[in-house]
Design an enzyme around this catalytic site. Structure first.
Site, PDB file in Angstrom:
ATOM      1  CG  ASP A   1      48.511  27.418  18.099  1.00 42.03           C
ATOM      2  OD1 ASP A   1      48.151  27.248  16.501  1.00 42.03           O
ATOM      3  OD2 ASP A   1      48.097  28.006  18.417  1.00 42.03           O
TER       4      ASP A   1
ATOM      5  CD  GLU B   1      45.610  25.141  18.752  1.00 37.32           C
ATOM      6  OE1 GLU B   1      45.506  24.550  18.896  1.00 37.32           O
ATOM      7  OE2 GLU B   1      45.669  26.593  18.772  1.00 37.32           O
TER       8      GLU B   1
ATOM      9  CD  GLU C   1      43.674  30.221  17.513  1.00 29.09           C
ATOM     10  OE1 GLU C   1      44.482  31.048  17.778  1.00 29.09           O
ATOM     11  OE2 GLU C   1      43.783  29.480  17.994  1.00 29.09           O
TER      12      GLU C   1
ATOM     13  CG  HIS D   1      41.810  29.621  21.448  1.00 28.58           C
ATOM     14  ND1 HIS D   1      41.774  30.903  21.737  1.00 28.58           N
ATOM     15  CD2 HIS D   1      42.983  29.919  21.201  1.00 28.58           C
ATOM     16  CE1 HIS D   1      42.990  31.758  21.317  1.00 28.58           C
ATOM     17  NE2 HIS D   1      43.676  30.638  20.407  1.00 28.58           N
TER      18      HIS D   1
END
Ligand SMILES: [Mg+2]
Length: 383
Positions: free
Chosen positions: A199, A225, A251, A301
């Site tokens: 991420d 991500e 998200e 998320h």
């Protein structure tokens, strides 16, 4: 309550909440020492009370003001179970494109309305959603933190594996060369049998993301991500063609309209809405269904959100056929450990799975002592 009984909203109360983190946490976005959310309490004339949560990481008192002055007056006297109509009514509280604080505030109310609907029906929310009815959802440990110390990151990863997780998320950032080294070292530390994802919290430009994507592919990572800022949709499309690792994001979206472009053209392989940002259960369900229709996985998320986020996400995850895996943040979070207990009988994460709550509504019991303490800390900021 009997079928057909009247049920009216009498009060909508917003609780801004803050807690100090025992240890600060770092992503490529920044360092966090304290975290805030907003809890929404919706009362009805039958005594049924619903609770919801809004993502309100900064300025939680501003969110509370928005709920109590702009949303609550529209809802008083209405049937809380007419959730779609209530959602549209709240959306009209501000003009302009939907997004930001308004949709996060609506998310908290929407989740509370679903909690009431479940309690009124004597059913857990996942049953009202009439989906798959999955009883436990696979989770991944989040996250191995970003920072300078490769050795500490390796130890963190090994510790997650020791706790029974078979899937971990690794935070990465700039510079690219440090991220590539981190990607390789974590893979070496945990071996090939553990699933790894990365991420970036928008850390890169397109060239940087392509380079990092190559390192992720070489090391068998499952998804990349938020490599780029969420507005750069063309960048995501180019990256999709230049990067062998599947892309994940979501998200940072508030609405279905924002999620749709990269889902319908399958640029994303994994869609990750945060239910306390993306309009609550109602709008998140729409996103998850759109993803299902396009062969895109749904992976809720949770991040620094609280127990209501976790519970509401579990109910939606239980209903969807395209649920891949859910985030299970492992750092200390009083919004989970103290703010509410899942109803008796609910199990916590074991063996990489999280049980879906069984009690009526969301299946949560709020701890009001903890709520008062956290509210006092939030109000200190504006005193
Ligand atoms: Mg993320």
């Amino acid at each position: 309550m009997q079928k057909g009984d009247a049920l009216r909203i009498t009060e909508v109360i917003a609780h801004p909440l803050t807690h100090r983190l025992p240890a600060s946490t770092q992503t490529s976005w920044g360092r966090y020492d304290r975290v805030s959310i907003m809890l929404v309490e919706v009362r009805t004339d039958t005594g049924i009370i619903g609770f919801g949560e809004s993502l309100a990481r900064f300025a939680p008192c501003a969110y509370a003001e928005l709920v109590e002055t702009a949303l609550a007056p529209r809802l008083i006297g209405r049937d809380p179970r007419h959730i779609g109509a209530n959602w549209e009514l709240m959306r009209r509280a501000l003009s302009g494109r939907a997004g930001g604080m308004l949709i996060e505030a609506i998310a908290g109310v929407d989740i509370a309305l679903w909690d009431i609907a479940g309690k009124a029906a004597g059913q857990p929310v996942w049953r009202l959603l009439q989906g798959e009815g999955t009883r436990a959802v696979p989770v991944y440990a989040a996250s191995v933190g970003w920072g300078d110390d490769d050795r500490a990151a390796e130890e963190e990863a090994v510790e997650f594996v020791g706790r029974g997780f078979t899937s971990l998320k690794v935070k990465i950032g700039a510079p690219v060369i440090a991220a590539c080294r981190r990607i390789e070292r974590i893979r070496a530390a945990v071996g090939d049998r553990v699933e790894l994802t990365a991420d970036a919290n928008w850390a890169y430009d397109l060239d940087g993301a392509i380079a990092v994507g190559q390192a992720l592919a070489r090391n068998g990572y499952t998804w990349f991500e938020e490599p780029l800022r969420p507005e750069d949709e063309d960048g995501y499309r180019v990256l999709r063609r230049r990067c062998e690792v599947p892309l994940a994001a979501g998200e940072s979206n508030y609405t279905l309209d924002q999620a749709a472009p990269l889902v319908t053209d399958r640029t994303l392989s994994v869609l990750q809405p945060n239910i306390t940002r993306s309009g609550g259960i109602t709008e998140t369900l729409r996103m998850a269904r759109l993803a299902a229709a396009h062969g895109v996985a749904y992976a809720p998320h949770v991040g620094m959100s609280g127990i209501i986020c976790e519970a509401a996400s579990l109910h939606v995850a239980a209903a969807m056929s395209n649920t891949r895996i859910m985030e299970c943040p492992c750092s200390a979070n009083l919004f989970k450990s103290e703010l509410a207990d899942l109803a008796p009988g609910a199990a916590r994460a074991e063996g990489g799975m999280l049980a879906v709550p069984e009690g009526p509504g969301l299946g949560l019991e709020i701890n009001f002592d903890a709520l008062s303490r956290m509210k006092a800390l939030a109000l200190e900021e504006v005193a």
